[in-house]
Design an enzyme around this catalytic site. Structure first.
Site, short mmCIF file in Angstrom:
data_model
loop_
_atom_site.label_atom_id
_atom_site.label_comp_id
_atom_site.label_asym_id
_atom_site.label_seq_id
_atom_site.Cartn_x
_atom_site.Cartn_y
_atom_site.Cartn_z
N ASP A 110 0.82 -1.39 0.13
CA ASP A 110 0.08 0.18 -0.08
C ASP A 110 0.84 1.28 0.16
O ASP A 110 2.04 1.02 0.10
CB ASP A 110 -1.00 0.04 1.35
CG ASP A 110 -0.07 0.04 2.43
OD1 ASP A 110 -0.18 -0.77 3.30
OD2 ASP A 110 0.77 1.06 2.64
N HIS A 125 8.34 -5.27 -1.60
CA HIS A 125 7.53 -6.35 -2.32
C HIS A 125 6.67 -5.77 -3.23
O HIS A 125 5.42 -6.11 -3.54
CB HIS A 125 6.65 -6.99 -1.27
CG HIS A 125 7.33 -8.03 -0.38
ND1 HIS A 125 6.96 -8.46 0.98
CD2 HIS A 125 8.57 -8.58 -0.40
CE1 HIS A 125 7.94 -9.15 1.47
NE2 HIS A 125 8.85 -9.15 0.67
N CYS A 136 5.13 -7.95 -21.58
CA CYS A 136 6.40 -7.14 -22.04
C CYS A 136 7.12 -6.38 -21.05
O CYS A 136 8.04 -5.79 -20.81
CB CYS A 136 5.93 -6.26 -23.03
SG CYS A 136 4.99 -4.87 -22.64
N CYS A 164 1.57 -3.97 -26.52
CA CYS A 164 1.66 -5.22 -26.96
C CYS A 164 0.30 -5.99 -26.78
O CYS A 164 0.34 -7.37 -27.23
CB CYS A 164 2.79 -6.11 -26.25
SG CYS A 164 2.30 -6.88 -24.69
N GLY A 201 5.12 -4.41 13.17
CA GLY A 201 3.89 -4.97 12.58
C GLY A 201 4.17 -6.20 11.35
O GLY A 201 3.62 -6.12 10.41
N ALA A 245 0.39 -0.89 16.94
CA ALA A 245 1.75 0.19 16.61
C ALA A 245 0.70 1.59 16.65
O ALA A 245 1.70 2.69 16.92
CB ALA A 245 1.94 -0.18 15.23
C1 BV8 Z 1 12.39 -14.81 -3.22
C2 BV8 Z 1 3.44 -9.01 -2.13
C3 BV8 Z 1 14.07 -15.84 -4.45
C4 BV8 Z 1 2.44 -9.66 -2.63
C5 BV8 Z 1 4.62 -10.57 -0.55
C6 BV8 Z 1 14.43 -18.21 2.01
C7 BV8 Z 1 15.17 -17.31 1.19
C8 BV8 Z 1 14.60 -16.95 0.08
C9 BV8 Z 1 13.18 -17.32 -0.13
C10 BV8 Z 1 12.40 -18.18 0.49
C11 BV8 Z 1 13.15 -18.80 1.53
N1 BV8 Z 1 12.36 -19.31 2.30
C12 BV8 Z 1 11.13 -19.40 1.82
C13 BV8 Z 1 11.27 -18.73 0.70
C14 BV8 Z 1 10.22 -18.55 -0.20
C15 BV8 Z 1 9.19 -17.39 -0.02
C16 BV8 Z 1 8.97 -17.21 1.53
O1 BV8 Z 1 9.50 -16.58 2.25
N2 BV8 Z 1 7.73 -18.27 2.00
C17 BV8 Z 1 7.59 -17.89 3.38
C18 BV8 Z 1 6.05 -18.12 3.35
C19 BV8 Z 1 8.16 -19.22 4.11
N3 BV8 Z 1 9.84 -15.88 -0.27
C20 BV8 Z 1 9.58 -15.76 -1.64
O2 BV8 Z 1 8.96 -16.39 -2.62
C21 BV8 Z 1 10.16 -14.44 -1.99
N4 BV8 Z 1 11.19 -14.58 -3.15
O3 BV8 Z 1 12.78 -15.04 -2.20
O4 BV8 Z 1 12.96 -14.78 -4.38
C22 BV8 Z 1 13.29 -16.90 -5.25
C23 BV8 Z 1 13.42 -16.92 -6.55
C24 BV8 Z 1 12.79 -18.18 -7.28
C25 BV8 Z 1 12.32 -19.25 -6.53
C26 BV8 Z 1 12.61 -19.05 -5.08
C27 BV8 Z 1 13.13 -17.99 -4.39
C28 BV8 Z 1 9.02 -13.42 -2.20
C29 BV8 Z 1 8.49 -13.04 -1.21
C30 BV8 Z 1 7.55 -11.67 -1.13
C31 BV8 Z 1 6.11 -12.37 -1.35
N5 BV8 Z 1 5.13 -11.00 -1.51
N6 BV8 Z 1 3.82 -9.57 -0.72
C32 BV8 Z 1 1.24 -9.43 -2.05
O5 BV8 Z 1 1.05 -8.54 -1.03
O6 BV8 Z 1 0.00 -9.95 -2.44
S1 BV8 Z 1 4.72 -11.14 1.08
C33 BV8 Z 1 3.41 -10.75 2.10
O7 BV8 Z 1 3.41 -11.54 3.16
C34 BV8 Z 1 3.42 -9.44 2.60
O8 BV8 Z 1 4.01 -8.49 2.11
C35 BV8 Z 1 4.28 -9.62 3.89
O9 BV8 Z 1 5.36 -9.28 3.96
C36 BV8 Z 1 4.12 -11.25 4.25
C37 BV8 Z 1 3.50 -11.61 5.31
O10 BV8 Z 1 2.19 -11.24 5.45
P1 BV8 Z 1 1.55 -10.89 6.87
O11 BV8 Z 1 1.80 -11.86 8.01
O12 BV8 Z 1 0.17 -10.28 6.96
O13 BV8 Z 1 2.20 -9.73 7.22
P2 BV8 Z 1 3.26 -9.56 8.32
O14 BV8 Z 1 4.30 -10.80 8.07
O15 BV8 Z 1 3.76 -8.28 7.93
O16 BV8 Z 1 2.56 -9.99 9.64
C38 BV8 Z 1 1.72 -9.14 10.21
C39 BV8 Z 1 2.12 -8.84 11.62
O17 BV8 Z 1 1.59 -7.64 11.96
C40 BV8 Z 1 1.69 -9.81 12.74
O18 BV8 Z 1 2.88 -10.29 13.37
C41 BV8 Z 1 0.65 -9.26 13.72
O19 BV8 Z 1 0.75 -9.75 14.99
C42 BV8 Z 1 1.11 -7.71 13.59
N7 BV8 Z 1 -0.11 -6.68 13.74
C43 BV8 Z 1 -1.52 -7.12 13.61
N8 BV8 Z 1 -2.07 -5.75 13.77
C44 BV8 Z 1 -1.06 -5.06 14.26
C45 BV8 Z 1 0.32 -5.77 14.41
N9 BV8 Z 1 1.41 -5.13 14.63
C46 BV8 Z 1 1.33 -3.77 15.09
N10 BV8 Z 1 0.33 -3.11 15.17
C47 BV8 Z 1 -1.02 -3.76 15.00
N11 BV8 Z 1 -2.14 -3.06 15.12
ZN ZN Z 2 3.01 -5.38 -22.98
#
Ligand code: BV8
Ligand code: ZN
Length: 266
Positions: A110, A125, A136, A164, A201, A245
């Site tokens: 956001d 992200h 493209c 495209c 968060g 937060a």
């Molecule tokens: C990649 C955009 C290389 C999309 C998102 C090790 C190394 C590298 C990769 C991996 C690895 N292990 C696993 C992987 C693969 C994967 C991964 O991490 N999987 C996880 C599930 C295990 N990672 C990837 O695929 C990444 N790519 O590494 O590239 C590669 C290339 C090719 C092949 C393989 C690897 C890409 C990751 C990015 C994914 N896209 N977002 C969209 O938004 O639709 S991630 C998405 O989920 C969010 O952006 C956020 O970052 C994440 C978690 O979501 P939430 O849990 O909701 O949010 P958050 O974690 O922020 O938690 C909310 C928190 O807020 C909670 O703790 C809650 O208690 C707290 N809260 C609630 N209310 C409040 C609060 N805190 C304060 N105040 C409040 N009021």
């Molecule tokens: Zn295009």
């Protein structure tokens, strides 16, 4: 590890901020939850309940059913367009005037940090506001008006590329996609250079973003986490402030900088 009571703020955390020359604020979906934007774990409400967010946030899901994926992202973009920055976003923006250097790194797609006044926000992200052609890669302009509420299962045909004719995709980083190199390097550099990292968060589950706090700690920074619940990052953090937060961040920053004016409501 001693668990602080909810909403307790250790004055030493405020002192660390006062003496910091470079602060990194690292945010996840939790910083936007008080603006009404569901976090990733609870992102699927109503019609979306039967889907798993992580399975929709992939290139394979888009290839399989681009109307479903585009409808979900347009629904999320609509939520963001209707939302307002909350006191946490405002406090983070205000902090820039009180520390010599501030870097905001977010996992969120956001623009609430920017709308609260933060500048040069590092989006690891991507963003809901920068769609591009799936074929493209050219950027596609989306009107900022509230997209029409997709009916029924919220399937919505994505627009086509002016160049495209390919289908338009959201400008976010999906699971299995690499993070943008420039943003990731900026985040790694800031983590290495900062004296204090505020971790706000995030569940700390998604890599490689979730590795940032450890990088900062290994480089000698103090870590202040703000989250209502325990996370995988508790062990890394010098202080963990348990609470919302929007409540704790203004209090912490006012402890550190008493003349910070946080009355501006977004
Ligand atoms: C990649 C955009 C290389 C999309 C998102 C090790 C190394 C590298 C990769 C991996 C690895 N292990 C696993 C992987 C693969 C994967 C991964 O991490 N999987 C996880 C599930 C295990 N990672 C990837 O695929 C990444 N790519 O590494 O590239 C590669 C290339 C090719 C092949 C393989 C690897 C890409 C990751 C990015 C994914 N896209 N977002 C969209 O938004 O639709 S991630 C998405 O989920 C969010 O952006 C956020 O970052 C994440 C978690 O979501 P939430 O849990 O909701 O949010 P958050 O974690 O922020 O938690 C909310 C928190 O807020 C909670 O703790 C809650 O208690 C707290 N809260 C609630 N209310 C409040 C609060 N805190 C304060 N105040 C409040 N009021
Ligand atoms: Zn295009």
């Amino acid at each position: 590890m001693k668990l602080n009571p909810p909403n307790f703020i250790d004055p030493a955390a405020a002192t660390a901020l006062q003496h910091a020359s470079h602060v990194v604020v690292f945010t996840g979906a939790g910083v936007s939850s008080e603006s009404g934007i569901p976090t990733f774990r609870d992102a699927l409400t109503g019609l979306w309940e039967r889907f798993d967010a992580a399975s929709l946030a992939t290139p394979a899901a888009y290839r399989k059913d681009k109307d479903l994926v585009w409808g979900w992202y347009e629904w999320r973009r609509m939520q963001v367009l209707r939302a307002l920055p909350n006191p946490a976003h405002i406090a983070i923006a205000a902090l820039a005037q009180f520390v010599p250097k501030l870097t905001v790194v977010t996992q969120n797609v956001d623009d609430l940090h920017e709308r609260a006044g933060s500048t040069n926000v590092v989006h690891l992200h991507g963003s809901l506001h920068t769609p591009r052609c799936f074929a493209c890669g050219r950027p596609h302009h989306l009107d900022q008006e509230i997209p029409r509420e997709p009916e029924g299962g919220r399937r919505l045909r994505p627009p086509n590329c002016d160049h495209c004719g390919g289908s338009i995709r959201p400008g976010v980083v999906w699971f299995g996609e690499s993070l943008p190199t420039q943003e990731l390097n900026s985040a790694f550099t800031a983590a290495k250079q900062c004296d204090v990292m505020l971790v706000v968060g995030t569940s700390g589950l998604v890599q490689p973003a979730a590795g940032l706090p450890a990088r900062a700690k290994n480089a000698g920074a103090s870590l202040i986490q703000i989250n209502p619940v325990k996370t995988d990052l508790d062990g890394e953090c010098t202080w963990t402030l348990y609470g919302q937060a929007g409540t704790l961040l203004p209090k912490l920053l006012n402890m550190a900088f008493p003349n910070m004016d946080l009355t501006r409501v977004a």
